[in-house]
Design an enzyme around this catalytic site. Structure first.
Site, mmCIF file in Angstrom:
data_model
loop_
_atom_site.group_PDB
_atom_site.id
_atom_site.type_symbol
_atom_site.label_atom_id
_atom_site.label_comp_id
_atom_site.label_asym_id
_atom_site.label_seq_id
_atom_site.Cartn_x
_atom_site.Cartn_y
_atom_site.Cartn_z
ATOM 1 N N HIS A 185 0.832 -1.205 0.000
ATOM 2 C CA HIS A 185 0.000 0.000 0.000
ATOM 3 C C HIS A 185 0.866 1.254 0.000
ATOM 4 C CE1 HIS A 185 0.029 2.015 4.012
ATOM 5 N NE2 HIS A 185 0.488 0.856 4.436
ATOM 6 N N CYS A 186 0.218 2.362 -0.362
ATOM 7 C CA CYS A 186 0.859 3.677 -0.333
ATOM 8 C C CYS A 186 -0.224 4.680 0.085
ATOM 9 C CB CYS A 186 1.472 4.024 -1.696
ATOM 10 S SG CYS A 186 0.258 4.179 -3.028
ATOM 11 N N ARG A 187 -0.116 5.903 -0.357
ATOM 12 C CA ARG A 187 -1.094 6.922 0.030
ATOM 13 C C ARG A 187 -2.427 6.708 -0.682
ATOM 14 N NH1 ARG A 187 -2.401 11.757 -2.237
ATOM 15 N NH2 ARG A 187 -3.342 13.283 -0.843
ATOM 16 N N ILE B 244 -3.843 4.222 1.869
ATOM 17 C CA ILE B 244 -4.123 4.541 3.271
ATOM 18 C C ILE B 244 -5.230 5.600 3.384
ATOM 19 C CG2 ILE B 244 -2.359 6.331 3.584
ATOM 20 C CD1 ILE B 244 -1.782 4.999 6.372
#
Length: 101
Positions: A63-65, A92
């Protein structure tokens, strides 16, 4: 492998299920807010493959932003022979929105 929705991720984290969890955001982003994943920023991923090499055939959730960098990380890992990589759709941001509901 099929990407993962934040609802499924939250459920699996709540149940403390076992999977490799990777956060490809920058260190400062990770320090501000994280879900407990291993932090390897996307730009450093090629140089840090040895840290996750033993998980080539394990499920890896990235995952990332917002889901863009983790999508790139998924493609990169698959090109290096990782077989079960899943991207968190919405990142996120979507996960935190879900928690606020």
């Amino acid at each position: 492998m099929k990407d993962i929705e934040v609802e499924e991720l939250k459920e699996r984290l709540d149940k403390e299920e076992q999977f490799v969890f990777l956060d490809v955001r920058e260190v400062y982003e990770y320090e501000e807010d994280n879900l407990g994943a291993k932090n390897i920023p996307l730009a450093q991923l090629p140089n840090k493959l040895s840290e996750i090499e033993m998980h080539k055939d394990d499920e890896i959730i990235v995952h990332c932003r917002s889901g863009a960098r983790s999508g790139n990380a998924k493609q990169f890992l698959e090109s290096k022979g990782f077989t079960k990589v899943r991207n968190v759709i919405g990142g996120i941001l979507a996960y935190r929105e879900l928690e606020e509901e």
